[in-house]
Design a protein around this motif. Structure first.
Motif, PDB file in Angstrom:
ATOM      1  N   THR A   8     -28.813 -10.744  26.147  1.00  0.00           N
ATOM      2  CA  THR A   8     -28.476 -12.109  25.725  1.00  0.00           C
ATOM      3  C   THR A   8     -28.931 -13.180  26.712  1.00  0.00           C
ATOM      4  OG1 THR A   8     -26.283 -11.875  26.695  1.00  0.00           O
ATOM      5  CG2 THR A   8     -26.499 -11.389  24.339  1.00  0.00           C
ATOM      6  N   ALA A   9     -29.097 -12.848  27.964  1.00  0.00           N
ATOM      7  CA  ALA A   9     -29.458 -13.857  28.962  1.00  0.00           C
ATOM      8  C   ALA A   9     -30.846 -14.467  28.739  1.00  0.00           C
ATOM      9  CB  ALA A   9     -29.344 -13.272  30.373  1.00  0.00           C
ATOM     10  N   PRO A  10     -31.900 -13.696  28.528  1.00  0.00           N
ATOM     11  CA  PRO A  10     -33.224 -14.323  28.371  1.00  0.00           C
ATOM     12  C   PRO A  10     -33.317 -15.334  27.219  1.00  0.00           C
ATOM     13  CG  PRO A  10     -33.480 -12.000  28.861  1.00  0.00           C
ATOM     14  CD  PRO A  10     -32.018 -12.235  28.623  1.00  0.00           C
ATOM     15  N   PRO A  11     -32.807 -15.025  26.016  1.00  0.00           N
ATOM     16  CA  PRO A  11     -32.878 -16.050  24.963  1.00  0.00           C
ATOM     17  C   PRO A  11     -32.079 -17.307  25.294  1.00  0.00           C
ATOM     18  CG  PRO A  11     -32.388 -13.918  24.002  1.00  0.00           C
ATOM     19  CD  PRO A  11     -32.318 -13.753  25.479  1.00  0.00           C
ATOM     20  N   LEU A  12     -30.946 -17.147  25.947  1.00  0.00           N
ATOM     21  CA  LEU A  12     -30.145 -18.319  26.311  1.00  0.00           C
ATOM     22  C   LEU A  12     -30.843 -19.156  27.379  1.00  0.00           C
ATOM     23  CD1 LEU A  12     -26.555 -16.807  26.309  1.00  0.00           C
ATOM     24  CD2 LEU A  12     -27.593 -18.315  24.606  1.00  0.00           C
ATOM     25  N   ILE A  13     -31.467 -18.505  28.331  1.00  0.00           N
ATOM     26  CA  ILE A  13     -32.221 -19.231  29.359  1.00  0.00           C
ATOM     27  C   ILE A  13     -33.400 -19.956  28.715  1.00  0.00           C
ATOM     28  CG2 ILE A  13     -33.702 -18.937  31.386  1.00  0.00           C
ATOM     29  CD1 ILE A  13     -31.772 -16.656  32.228  1.00  0.00           C
ATOM     30  N   MET A  17     -34.117 -24.018  28.638  1.00  0.00           N
ATOM     31  CA  MET A  17     -35.332 -24.670  29.143  1.00  0.00           C
ATOM     32  C   MET A  17     -35.964 -25.551  28.066  1.00  0.00           C
ATOM     33  SD  MET A  17     -37.136 -21.861  31.663  1.00  0.00           S
ATOM     34  CE  MET A  17     -37.715 -20.866  30.337  1.00  0.00           C
ATOM     35  N   VAL A  18     -36.014 -25.066  26.831  1.00  0.00           N
ATOM     36  CA  VAL A  18     -36.585 -25.847  25.734  1.00  0.00           C
ATOM     37  C   VAL A  18     -35.753 -27.103  25.496  1.00  0.00           C
ATOM     38  CG1 VAL A  18     -37.025 -25.847  23.247  1.00  0.00           C
ATOM     39  CG2 VAL A  18     -37.730 -23.899  24.639  1.00  0.00           C
ATOM     40  N   ALA A  19     -34.436 -26.966  25.500  1.00  0.00           N
ATOM     41  CA  ALA A  19     -33.563 -28.120  25.293  1.00  0.00           C
ATOM     42  C   ALA A  19     -33.720 -29.131  26.426  1.00  0.00           C
ATOM     43  CB  ALA A  19     -32.111 -27.656  25.182  1.00  0.00           C
ATOM     44  N   ALA A  20     -33.822 -28.651  27.654  1.00  0.00           N
ATOM     45  CA  ALA A  20     -33.970 -29.560  28.791  1.00  0.00           C
ATOM     46  C   ALA A  20     -35.279 -30.342  28.709  1.00  0.00           C
ATOM     47  CB  ALA A  20     -33.920 -28.762  30.102  1.00  0.00           C
ATOM     48  N   ILE A  21     -36.363 -29.684  28.355  1.00  0.00           N
ATOM     49  CA  ILE A  21     -37.651 -30.378  28.222  1.00  0.00           C
ATOM     50  C   ILE A  21     -37.582 -31.395  27.097  1.00  0.00           C
ATOM     51  CG2 ILE A  21     -40.066 -30.048  27.555  1.00  0.00           C
ATOM     52  CD1 ILE A  21     -39.981 -27.434  29.176  1.00  0.00           C
ATOM     53  N   SER A  22     -36.915 -31.045  25.995  1.00  0.00           N
ATOM     54  CA  SER A  22     -36.789 -31.980  24.880  1.00  0.00           C
ATOM     55  C   SER A  22     -36.031 -33.233  25.304  1.00  0.00           C
ATOM     56  CB  SER A  22     -36.069 -31.316  23.703  1.00  0.00           C
ATOM     57  OG  SER A  22     -36.833 -30.248  23.216  1.00  0.00           O
ATOM     58  N   PHE A  23     -34.944 -33.054  26.057  1.00  0.00           N
ATOM     59  CA  PHE A  23     -34.172 -34.210  26.509  1.00  0.00           C
ATOM     60  C   PHE A  23     -34.950 -35.037  27.526  1.00  0.00           C
ATOM     61  CE2 PHE A  23     -30.403 -31.817  24.970  1.00  0.00           C
ATOM     62  CZ  PHE A  23     -29.927 -32.791  24.109  1.00  0.00           C
ATOM     63  N   LEU A  24     -35.799 -34.403  28.320  1.00  0.00           N
ATOM     64  CA  LEU A  24     -36.593 -35.148  29.292  1.00  0.00           C
ATOM     65  C   LEU A  24     -37.735 -35.918  28.638  1.00  0.00           C
ATOM     66  CD1 LEU A  24     -36.894 -32.552  32.192  1.00  0.00           C
ATOM     67  CD2 LEU A  24     -35.631 -34.704  32.223  1.00  0.00           C
ATOM     68  N   GLU A  25     -38.332 -35.354  27.605  1.00  0.00           N
ATOM     69  CA  GLU A  25     -39.509 -35.995  27.028  1.00  0.00           C
ATOM     70  C   GLU A  25     -39.179 -37.105  26.046  1.00  0.00           C
ATOM     71  OE1 GLU A  25     -42.154 -33.769  24.584  1.00  0.00           O
ATOM     72  OE2 GLU A  25     -40.530 -32.739  23.578  1.00  0.00           O
ATOM     73  N   THR A  26     -38.003 -37.101  25.451  1.00  0.00           N
ATOM     74  CA  THR A  26     -37.673 -38.113  24.451  1.00  0.00           C
ATOM     75  C   THR A  26     -37.743 -39.529  25.008  1.00  0.00           C
ATOM     76  OG1 THR A  26     -36.357 -36.534  23.219  1.00  0.00           O
ATOM     77  CG2 THR A  26     -35.939 -38.849  22.791  1.00  0.00           C
ATOM     78  N   PRO A  27     -37.127 -39.843  26.148  1.00  0.00           N
ATOM     79  CA  PRO A  27     -37.255 -41.210  26.659  1.00  0.00           C
ATOM     80  C   PRO A  27     -38.696 -41.568  27.027  1.00  0.00           C
ATOM     81  CG  PRO A  27     -35.503 -40.039  27.805  1.00  0.00           C
ATOM     82  CD  PRO A  27     -36.221 -39.051  26.956  1.00  0.00           C
ATOM     83  N   LEU A  28     -39.472 -40.596  27.486  1.00  0.00           N
ATOM     84  CA  LEU A  28     -40.861 -40.876  27.843  1.00  0.00           C
ATOM     85  C   LEU A  28     -41.678 -41.284  26.629  1.00  0.00           C
ATOM     86  CD1 LEU A  28     -41.638 -38.010  30.366  1.00  0.00           C
ATOM     87  CD2 LEU A  28     -41.372 -40.432  30.871  1.00  0.00           C
TER      88      LEU A  28
END
Length: 50
Positions: A8-13, A17-28
């Motif tokens: 379960t750890a690899p899919p959650l990680i 990471m995908v969610a974090a990149i999405s939140f970082l790129e939206t304001p840009l």
């Protein structure tokens, strides 16, 4: 218990990471002057990769 964690750890990680990149790129995307969605997406990729 350990095999369950290893399964379960690899899919959650990965999702984190995908969610974090999405939140970082939206304001840009909205800060790019003269924004065209396809061009803004390319600018975001280049900005995050730098």
């Amino acid at each position: 218990m350990l095999p369950l964690v290893l399964l379960t750890a690899p899919p959650l990680i990965w999702f984190g990471m995908v969610a974090a990149i999405s939140f970082l790129e939206t304001p840009l995307k909205f800060r790019v002057p003269g924004r065209v969605p396809a061009v803004a997406g390319t600018a975001v990729v280049l900005a995050v990769a730098a």
